[in-house]
Design a protein around this motif. Structure first.
Motif, mmCIF file in Angstrom:
data_model
loop_
_atom_site.group_PDB
_atom_site.id
_atom_site.type_symbol
_atom_site.label_atom_id
_atom_site.label_comp_id
_atom_site.label_asym_id
_atom_site.label_seq_id
_atom_site.Cartn_x
_atom_site.Cartn_y
_atom_site.Cartn_z
ATOM 1 N N LYS A 175 1.139 5.289 -15.534
ATOM 2 C CA LYS A 175 0.456 6.259 -16.392
ATOM 3 C C LYS A 175 1.447 6.989 -17.281
ATOM 4 O O LYS A 175 1.205 7.193 -18.476
ATOM 5 C CB LYS A 175 -0.309 7.268 -15.530
ATOM 6 N N ARG A 191 8.658 7.952 -5.383
ATOM 7 C CA ARG A 191 8.265 8.133 -3.980
ATOM 8 C C ARG A 191 9.377 8.815 -3.186
ATOM 9 O O ARG A 191 9.129 9.759 -2.415
ATOM 10 C CB ARG A 191 7.930 6.768 -3.375
ATOM 11 N N GLN A 251 0.805 -1.214 0.000
ATOM 12 C CA GLN A 251 0.000 0.000 0.000
ATOM 13 C C GLN A 251 0.842 1.270 0.000
ATOM 14 O O GLN A 251 0.389 2.326 -0.438
ATOM 15 C CB GLN A 251 -0.960 0.001 1.190
ATOM 16 N N ALA A 286 1.437 1.514 -3.843
ATOM 17 C CA ALA A 286 0.338 1.338 -4.798
ATOM 18 C C ALA A 286 0.083 2.598 -5.629
ATOM 19 O O ALA A 286 -0.008 2.538 -6.865
ATOM 20 C CB ALA A 286 -0.929 0.911 -4.070
ATOM 21 N N SER A 287 -0.023 3.738 -4.984
ATOM 22 C CA SER A 287 -0.313 4.979 -5.724
ATOM 23 C C SER A 287 0.876 5.382 -6.591
ATOM 24 O O SER A 287 0.701 6.011 -7.646
ATOM 25 C CB SER A 287 -0.670 6.108 -4.754
ATOM 26 N N TRP A 288 2.074 5.019 -6.168
ATOM 27 C CA TRP A 288 3.260 5.334 -6.981
ATOM 28 C C TRP A 288 3.370 4.401 -8.180
ATOM 29 O O TRP A 288 3.841 4.816 -9.251
ATOM 30 C CB TRP A 288 4.514 5.280 -6.114
ATOM 31 N N TYR A 289 2.943 3.156 -8.034
ATOM 32 C CA TYR A 289 2.813 2.293 -9.204
ATOM 33 C C TYR A 289 1.856 2.925 -10.212
ATOM 34 O O TYR A 289 2.135 2.974 -11.416
ATOM 35 C CB TYR A 289 2.282 0.913 -8.804
ATOM 36 N N ASP A 290 0.703 3.402 -9.732
ATOM 37 C CA ASP A 290 -0.248 4.091 -10.612
ATOM 38 C C ASP A 290 0.441 5.232 -11.361
ATOM 39 O O ASP A 290 0.297 5.389 -12.583
ATOM 40 C CB ASP A 290 -1.413 4.679 -9.803
ATOM 41 N N TYR A 291 1.161 6.021 -10.615
ATOM 42 C CA TYR A 291 1.793 7.231 -11.139
ATOM 43 C C TYR A 291 2.791 6.915 -12.252
ATOM 44 O O TYR A 291 2.760 7.529 -13.328
ATOM 45 C CB TYR A 291 2.475 7.954 -9.977
#
Length: 561
Positions: free
Chosen positions: A156, A547, A145, A148-153
């Motif tokens: 994209k 990150r 977790q 997770a948002s950095w994978y998204d980033y």
């Protein structure tokens, strides 16, 4: 900024270094990127991008002279005419093999981002927890977790093609449409799903090859040329040159200095902070100093470790980050070159379009769910199905009209895959500075003392037998399992040496990739890895770097660095 003073210095320009440059420059820092090799400009310097085999004097195979000059590169595919000079020369940059280690390096702007296999998978929840659960090495200081948002980033921006498959073992991401499976791969995937009642899967490979253009970044989708290792003039795959570097340069905040071999990080023992780096100019052999508020080490795992070992030796004999006695230890790779091949009947009237840059992926299923083996962790397979071409063995047809007819028609369908297995971190797997061997610039070479252990050897048996059994079970013919020549390093996924952890007594870096002994030094390439998972690591390097860069800028603003 003056010529030698910057907010941030980045050592290395490969996948993670490019991301550090983009993130730090976009956030307003004045950034210096140091690359030990030559510059390669996007498009202009891709001199072989449009050549075919017949355009090379020896049809793109290694000459006898090349084999003598490069005894390590000759062990595998990197030695050929089309990429000669792209992989680092053993003549200029030797290393010592206490145990065999195949080290393939890219010393130029862009590094191995111009040469990588582009397979891009997220780690799963278990990958970050397994060490703690099993009592292996040390616990990761972060969890899925946290990334997770950095994978998204990064997905994209980079442009990852793939399918959302809804599997816990292989978390979904932000994808462009997948590179399609061909007709045989789709059929075999359906057979495997039925035979194993949905417990095993043949999926579209997830690759950093775009299937849709990104005009905002001047990048065109993949052209199915399968010449990625020659540099892509279309920007169809993610590289420093096509993606992160243009954005960083557009800010006006980035300076790139090629031919700059970073010898050491300069350290103020009173402030317990780095003050910059010392380099050797690879062209004139002169020494220069550059100052900065923060340093990002992204020289690739083993080179970043080497820089740390050469730094602050007046404080710690083993170098900056060695107070834990873990610097240079816990080296990992993905062990592979083991799998199976088979022929496929019933599709002689089918073919496929273009030359895809990616095939299929079979995610891990061993030691997952209710499956328990006599070893820890697991493996996945990467492979493809195809028809043999004009160069298949047709000697019995002789010459003339029969030969001409034979080479104008495609041959039989075959399918094959190689497993990539997780290698456990082990303190005894280490690298250290040689006391006798130096490189062209007088710097100590690394000595490699790394080997696969009993856990990996047990795993390799399943890596071979499982796929052969799978092919036989779904009705394929001429099934052959193999276990080929593998030595650590061959996976070109070297990891570890400066691992992250929760305790400065047992790790080199903290949860934000900061060196415990110098918090303004960040290491976000493969050196930081605490374990290796079984999926390709580069996407995780991207996420960790983005990150850490975000955190570094925040800490600078707070006055903590």
């Amino acid at each position: 900024m003056s010529d030698n003073n910057y907010d941030a210095i980045i050592v290395g320009s490969g996948i993670s270094g490019g991301w550090a440059a983009k993130e730090l420059a976009e956030k307003g820092l004045k950034v210096l990127m140091l690359e030990r090799g030559r510059n390669i400009e996007h498009i202009k310097d891709y001199v072989n991008a449009h050549k075919e085999a017949w355009d090379y004097p020896h049809r793109d195979v290694a000459t006898q002279e090349m084999k003598v000059l490069e005894p390590v590169l000759r062990r595998d595919y990197p030695l050929n005419e089309s990429t000669f000079g792209m992989w680092a020369s053993h003549q200029d940059s030797p290393y010592v093999e206490k145990k065999r280690f195949d080290w393939y390096r890219g010393y130029h702007v862009g590094g191995r981002s111009l040469l990588w296999g582009r397979q891009s998978y997220r780690w799963n929840v278990e990958d970050f927890e397994a060490n703690a659960k099993e009592g292996i090495a040390v616990d990761w200081p972060i969890r899925y977790q946290d990334l997770a948002s950095w994978y998204d980033y990064v997905e994209k921006f980079a442009g990852i093609s793939g399918n959302r498959d809804g599997l816990d073992v292989l978390p979904d991401g932000i994808y462009q449409p997948p590179i399609p499976l061909n007709v045989v791969e789709k059929d075999i995937a359906a057979r495997v799903k039925k035979a194993y009642k949905g417990s095993r899967h043949i999926l579209n490979g997830r690759s950093a090859n775009m299937t849709q253009p990104k005009p905002e970044n001047n990048r065109v989708n993949c052209q199915y040329r399968n010449k990625c290792w020659l540099g892509c003039p279309f920007g169809g795959y993610f590289s420093t040159q096509s993606a992160t570097l243009p954005v960083a340069m557009a800010t006006g905040n980035l300076t790139v200095r090629p031919f700059s071999i970073v010898h050491r990080v300069l350290y103020d023992k009173d402030k317990k902070r780095a003050t910059g780096v010392e380099i050797i100019d690879a062209e004139n052999n002169q020494t220069y100093v550059f100052n900065s508020k923060i340093v990002f080490l992204n020289a690739s795992a083993l080179n970043s470790v080497s820089v740390l070992m050469n730094s602050a030796t007046d404080v710690w004999e083993g170098g900056l980050g060695s107070s834990s006695n873990e610097l240079g230890h816990n080296i990992m790779d993905h062990h592979f070159r083991v799998g199976a091949v088979a022929t496929v009947e019933g599709f002689d009237d089918k073919y496929y379009f273009g030359r895809r840059p990616s095939g299929f992926y079979i995610p891990r299923y061993r030691n997952w769910g209710n499956d328990k083996r006599d070893y820890l962790r697991g493996f996945g397979y990467q492979g493809a199905a195809s028809r043999s071409g004009w160069n298949r063995n047709i000697a019995e047809l002789g010459i003339g009209a029969d030969l001409k007819q034979a080479i104008s028609e495609p041959g039989t369908w075959s399918i094959g895959a190689s497993a990539f297995g997780e290698m456990l971190p082990d303190h005894s797997n280490r690298v250290y500075l040689s006391k006798t061997v130096k490189d062209k610039w007088g710097l100590a070479a690394l000595e490699m003392d790394v080997e696969i252990k009993e856990n990996e050897l047990k795993m390799r048996k399943d890596m071979k037998d499982d796929l052969a059994e799978m092919f036989e079970r779904v009705g394929l013919k001429n099934v052959y399992g193999y276990d080929g020549d593998y030595a650590p390093g061959m996976g070109i996924h070297e990891m570890g040496g400066a691992r992250m952890g929760r305790d400065p007594k047992t790790s080199v870096l903290n949860a934000h990739n900061q060196v415990w002994d110098a918090p303004n030094v960040f290491v976000t390439d493969g050196a930081c890895m605490t374990s290796s998972s079984c999926v390709n690591p580069s996407l995780t390097y991207m996420a960790l770097t983005a990150r850490a860069a975000d955190f570094a800028v925040q800490e600078l603003k707070r006055g903590n660095l």
